[in-house]
Design a protein around this motif. Structure first.
Motif, PDB file in Angstrom:
ATOM      1  N   ALA A 164       0.818  -1.211   0.000  1.00 35.00           N
ATOM      2  CA  ALA A 164       0.000   0.000   0.000  1.00 35.00           C
ATOM      3  C   ALA A 164       0.852   1.263   0.000  1.00 35.00           C
ATOM      4  CB  ALA A 164      -0.934  -0.006   1.208  1.00 35.00           C
ATOM      5  N   LEU A 165       2.046   1.192   0.619  1.00 33.16           N
ATOM      6  CA  LEU A 165       2.944   2.346   0.702  1.00 33.16           C
ATOM      7  C   LEU A 165       3.942   2.396  -0.457  1.00 33.16           C
ATOM      8  CD1 LEU A 165       3.660   2.286   4.539  1.00 33.16           C
ATOM      9  CD2 LEU A 165       2.249   3.939   3.300  1.00 33.16           C
ATOM     10  N   HIS A 166       3.800   1.459  -1.411  1.00 37.82           N
ATOM     11  CA  HIS A 166       4.607   1.457  -2.643  1.00 37.82           C
ATOM     12  C   HIS A 166       6.099   1.251  -2.394  1.00 37.82           C
ATOM     13  CE1 HIS A 166       0.951   2.752  -4.686  1.00 37.82           C
ATOM     14  NE2 HIS A 166       0.842   3.736  -3.815  1.00 37.82           N
ATOM     15  N   TYR A 167       6.441   0.425  -1.431  1.00 39.13           N
ATOM     16  CA  TYR A 167       7.853   0.055  -1.264  1.00 39.13           C
ATOM     17  C   TYR A 167       8.227  -0.907  -2.390  1.00 39.13           C
ATOM     18  CZ  TYR A 167       8.612   2.301   3.228  1.00 39.13           C
ATOM     19  OH  TYR A 167       8.786   3.236   4.225  1.00 39.13           O
ATOM     20  N   ASN A 168       9.340  -0.628  -3.071  1.00 38.81           N
ATOM     21  CA  ASN A 168       9.682  -1.421  -4.253  1.00 38.81           C
ATOM     22  C   ASN A 168      11.049  -2.096  -4.157  1.00 38.81           C
ATOM     23  OD1 ASN A 168      11.260   0.841  -4.458  1.00 38.81           O
ATOM     24  ND2 ASN A 168      10.280   1.641  -6.307  1.00 38.81           N
ATOM     25  N   ASP A 169      11.634  -2.123  -2.958  1.00 39.86           N
ATOM     26  CA  ASP A 169      12.934  -2.758  -2.768  1.00 39.86           C
ATOM     27  C   ASP A 169      12.926  -3.454  -1.410  1.00 39.86           C
ATOM     28  OD1 ASP A 169      15.650  -3.380  -2.308  1.00 39.86           O
ATOM     29  OD2 ASP A 169      16.299  -1.736  -3.592  1.00 39.86           O
ATOM     30  N   PHE A 170      12.958  -4.791  -1.418  1.00 44.10           N
ATOM     31  CA  PHE A 170      12.794  -5.568  -0.190  1.00 44.10           C
ATOM     32  C   PHE A 170      14.030  -6.428   0.017  1.00 44.10           C
ATOM     33  CE2 PHE A 170      11.349  -8.701   2.766  1.00 44.10           C
ATOM     34  CZ  PHE A 170      10.263  -8.155   3.443  1.00 44.10           C
ATOM     35  N   THR A 171      14.696  -6.275   1.179  1.00 42.89           N
ATOM     36  CA  THR A 171      15.907  -7.033   1.482  1.00 42.89           C
ATOM     37  C   THR A 171      15.662  -7.983   2.648  1.00 42.89           C
ATOM     38  OG1 THR A 171      17.396  -5.287   0.695  1.00 42.89           O
ATOM     39  CG2 THR A 171      18.312  -6.896   2.228  1.00 42.89           C
ATOM     40  N   PHE A 172      15.989  -9.268   2.447  1.00 43.05           N
ATOM     41  CA  PHE A 172      15.984 -10.247   3.527  1.00 43.05           C
ATOM     42  C   PHE A 172      17.384 -10.323   4.116  1.00 43.05           C
ATOM     43  CE2 PHE A 172      12.403 -11.840   0.980  1.00 43.05           C
ATOM     44  CZ  PHE A 172      11.457 -12.075   1.967  1.00 43.05           C
ATOM     45  N   SER A 173      17.505 -10.082   5.410  1.00 44.15           N
ATOM     46  CA  SER A 173      18.798 -10.178   6.074  1.00 44.15           C
ATOM     47  C   SER A 173      18.621 -10.950   7.378  1.00 44.15           C
ATOM     48  CB  SER A 173      19.389  -8.787   6.325  1.00 44.15           C
ATOM     49  OG  SER A 173      18.616  -8.075   7.268  1.00 44.15           O
ATOM     50  N   GLY A 174      19.656 -10.972   8.204  1.00 45.08           N
ATOM     51  CA  GLY A 174      19.577 -11.714   9.450  1.00 45.08           C
ATOM     52  C   GLY A 174      20.513 -11.116  10.477  1.00 45.08           C
ATOM     53  N   GLY A 175      21.143 -11.993  11.230  1.00 45.64           N
ATOM     54  CA  GLY A 175      21.428 -13.401  11.118  1.00 45.64           C
ATOM     55  C   GLY A 175      21.705 -13.853   9.679  1.00 45.64           C
ATOM     56  N   PHE A 185      18.778 -10.832  -1.158  1.00 43.40           N
ATOM     57  CA  PHE A 185      19.156 -11.686  -0.039  1.00 43.40           C
ATOM     58  C   PHE A 185      20.593 -11.359   0.355  1.00 43.40           C
ATOM     59  CE2 PHE A 185      16.086 -14.072  -2.577  1.00 43.40           C
ATOM     60  CZ  PHE A 185      15.116 -14.346  -1.641  1.00 43.40           C
ATOM     61  N   VAL A 186      20.791 -10.948   1.603  1.00 45.03           N
ATOM     62  CA  VAL A 186      22.130 -10.703   2.139  1.00 45.03           C
ATOM     63  C   VAL A 186      22.522 -11.950   2.914  1.00 45.03           C
ATOM     64  CG1 VAL A 186      23.553  -9.248   3.619  1.00 45.03           C
ATOM     65  CG2 VAL A 186      21.732  -8.230   2.244  1.00 45.03           C
TER      66      VAL A 186
END
Length: 265
Positions: free
Chosen positions: A124-135, A162-163
């Motif tokens: 809904a907020l138009h985020y267009n860059d998603f990173t999975f990190s951790g751990g 993916f980091v």
């Protein structure tokens, strides 16, 4: 606080309210979000002549002064979010920010239903860059696949990164990631290209396992996966620049494959 605004194409002319003692930043951040959703890419703020009370605050939001009383900023089109899916890791690197914590104790990860609701909000907020990190995020690779499936279900297809340290790259995970319609990137950390030095850095307890060789197998599988999705998948391998020139290193199949490259850090 009221913000008189005129929109002309992709540019908005905004008059900065003169309210002594009121911080303009919270309202201005909300205004930027609202304008970005209207395809505005540049904001010009106009203040009363001689009013310099907010200059330092505006600079914190990267506004630059065009002339006395006029400030401008370009609104970035990429909206990024970084999600730490787990605190657990299969390495014990001496420099890690988790140093001192009990990494073997049971941790409570975020509830999946809550993450699904978060993904609804990010769409809904138009985020267009998603990173999975951790751990190490790929310790939870099945959970990651469920999130990617949900993204497709709600037609939310941001760029995904993916980091990872690259030690866990199951064939099923790579196969399913190939089916993701959006762009996928892997940022693989490599602490040394020297096998013994790498083993000492990651401080693995089980010295009978050749983790360096396991990395080679995983990187080769990743290279093949990238080669089957040209233009949509890429990998960046970060390693210690002092040992990046080791001949015949295991990274060669990956860094010379389609869409992959090596970066010294």
């Amino acid at each position: 606080m009221q913000w008189p605004t005129e929109i002309h194409g992709h540019e908005a002319l905004v008059r900065l309210p003169r309210n002594a003692g009121v911080d303009p930043l919270p309202g201005l951040v909300a205004l930027e979000l609202a304008l970005s959703q209207q395809a505005v890419r540049r904001i010009v703020l106009v203040s009363d002549a001689g009013d310099s009370s907010h200059i330092e605050r505006l600079r914190r939001l990267n506004y630059r002064e065009l002339s006395p009383g006029r400030y401008a900023k370009t609104i970035p089109t990429r909206r990024a979010v970084r999600f730490s899916i787990t605190e657990m890791c299969n390495y014990r690197c001496f420099f890690c920010h988790e140093e001192g914590l009990e990494m073997d104790r049971v941790r409570h990860d975020a509830r999946e239903e809550g993450i699904f609701r978060l993904l609804d909000q990010l769409k809904a907020l138009h985020y267009n860059d998603f990173t999975f990190s951790g751990g190490e995020p790929l310790l939870k690779w099945r959970q990651v696949l469920r999130y990617l499936d949900y993204m497709r279900q709600i037609d939310y297809l941001p760029d995904v990164k993916f980091v990872s340290n690259g030690l866990v790259l199951p064939a099923e995970f790579l196969r399913r990631v190939q089916d993701y319609p959006g762009r996928v990137r892997f940022n693989i950390s490599m602490h040394s290209l020297d096998a013994d030095l790498h083993q000492r850095i990651v401080l693995q307890a089980d010295w009978e396992i050749d983790y360096y060789a396991s990395l080679g197998e995983g990187h080769s599988a990743l290279a093949l996966s990238i080669g089957t999705t040209p233009g949509r998948a890429s990998a960046l391998v970060r390693c210690n620049r002092e040992v990046a020139a080791v001949p015949g290193c295991l990274l060669t199949p990956l860094t010379r494959s389609v869409g992959a490259w090596l970066a010294g850090v």
